[in-house]
Design an enzyme around this catalytic site. Structure first.
Site, PDB file in Angstrom:
ATOM      1  N   HIS A  63      -3.410   4.411  -2.339  1.00 41.18           N
ATOM      2  CA  HIS A  63      -4.390   3.486  -1.743  1.00 41.18           C
ATOM      3  C   HIS A  63      -5.042   4.125  -0.515  1.00 41.18           C
ATOM      4  CE1 HIS A  63      -1.669   0.210  -3.477  1.00 41.18           C
ATOM      5  NE2 HIS A  63      -2.839  -0.035  -4.028  1.00 41.18           N
ATOM      6  N   LEU A  91       0.819  -1.219   0.000  1.00 39.25           N
ATOM      7  CA  LEU A  91       0.000   0.000   0.000  1.00 39.25           C
ATOM      8  C   LEU A  91       0.851   1.267   0.000  1.00 39.25           C
ATOM      9  CD1 LEU A  91      -2.817  -0.992   2.536  1.00 39.25           C
ATOM     10  CD2 LEU A  91      -2.697  -1.389   0.065  1.00 39.25           C
TER      11      LEU A  91
END
Ligand code: PAF
Length: 282
Positions: free
Chosen positions: A37, A33
């Site tokens: 995100h 991530l």
């Protein structure tokens, strides 16, 4: 933070939310991530009562086994990052067996031609893999709202088509591209860039911005040729494609028509890392 690895564990939690009329926001990821995100997750937190994030490196969407093997897997760090936003996020990080139940294969989809353009041409079977897994996640997690980034603009259009064709009761929400201060579009793949390639890669967005300006006065063919020439001078970046397309059909445009929305799409190899980006032209 609750992390579920099996659908039978998360299903009762989802069913309770639904029984209590709580809205569920969903962000699908393959992990590793980054801020892009997190921005999707923040939007989901703002707009829903509960948020589920899936973390799953989906084998059926990789046409290149080497790419699948090298894809970063950083579950612990991902969970820590999500915790910085909220402890109430539900993380669903299933195994391949939990999703594919012994048959790791894609379904076959017809997305009215969207799947044959650009990424579909260069990554055989990719969108069948994406649609197979996203459809399963929608069935398991039953979200009201699902958030996808515009960096994968073709994927976003295909997921909208999937939902329309299968009448899946979820709103698919497209979110703007998040960029590094250098302009490089955020991507989990950026973590794999060698220093020299990381320095060279902002050239991609810089070129897209100039292409957008030129598109105001020049033809699509002229702009495409110009971009292709720019990349000839880049020793560390190899252009795979640059395409100006109708933003709805994703078909290549050679001439401009009034009232149509156009977008430029690009795929570039920086060493062995494949990067994609795109920009709205009008
Ligand atoms: O965009 C991605 O990360 C993936 O294609 C997705 C939507 C999570 C499906 O595996």
């Amino acid at each position: 933070m609750k992390v579920f690895s099996e659908k039978k564990q998360i299903a009762p939690v989802i069913n309770t939310f639904r029984a209590n009329h709580k809205t569920i926001g969903y962000v699908a990821t393959m992990g590793a991530l980054h801020k892009g995100h997190l921005a999707l997750v923040e939007k989901a937190l703002d707009e829903n009562d509960a948020v589920v994030v899936s973390i799953f490196v989906n084998p059926t969407q990789f046409n290149n086994p080497d790419d699948l093997e090298k894809y970063p897997r950083t579950l612990e760090g991902d969970v820590k990052l999500l915790e910085t936003l909220s402890n109430d996020i539900l993380v669903y990080a299933p195994t391949v067996a939990d999703i594919y139940e012994g048959k790791t294969e894609s379904e076959h989809f017809d997305f009215d031609g969207l799947e044959h353009e650009m990424e579909g041409r260069f990554r055989e079977g990719h969108f069948n893999g994406v649609a197979t897994v996203v459809k399963r996640f929608f069935e398991i997690l039953k979200p009201d709202n699902a958030y996808f980034g515009e960096k994968d603009f073709q994927q976003l259009q295909i997921i909208k088509k999937l939902v329309e064709k299968y009448q899946i009761p979820v709103s698919v929400i497209g979110c703007r591209i998040y960029r590094e201060p250098s302009g490089l579009a955020m991507s989990s793949r950026n973590a794999r860039l060698k220093d020299a390639h990381l320095k060279a890669a902002p050239f991609i967005y810089k070129t897209l911005k100039v292409a957008k300006k030129r598109f105001g006065t020049k033809s699509a063919n002229n702009v495409t040729e110009w971009v292709e020439n720019q990349f000839k001078g880049q020793a560390l970046l190899e252009l795979e494609y640059f395409i100006i397309a109708d933003a709805n059909t994703l078909k290549v445009s050679t001439r401009k028509t009034k009232n149509k929305k156009y977008r430029a799409f690009i795929a570039v190899y920086a060493g062995d890392v494949r990067l994609i980006d795109n920009i709205a032209l009008n």
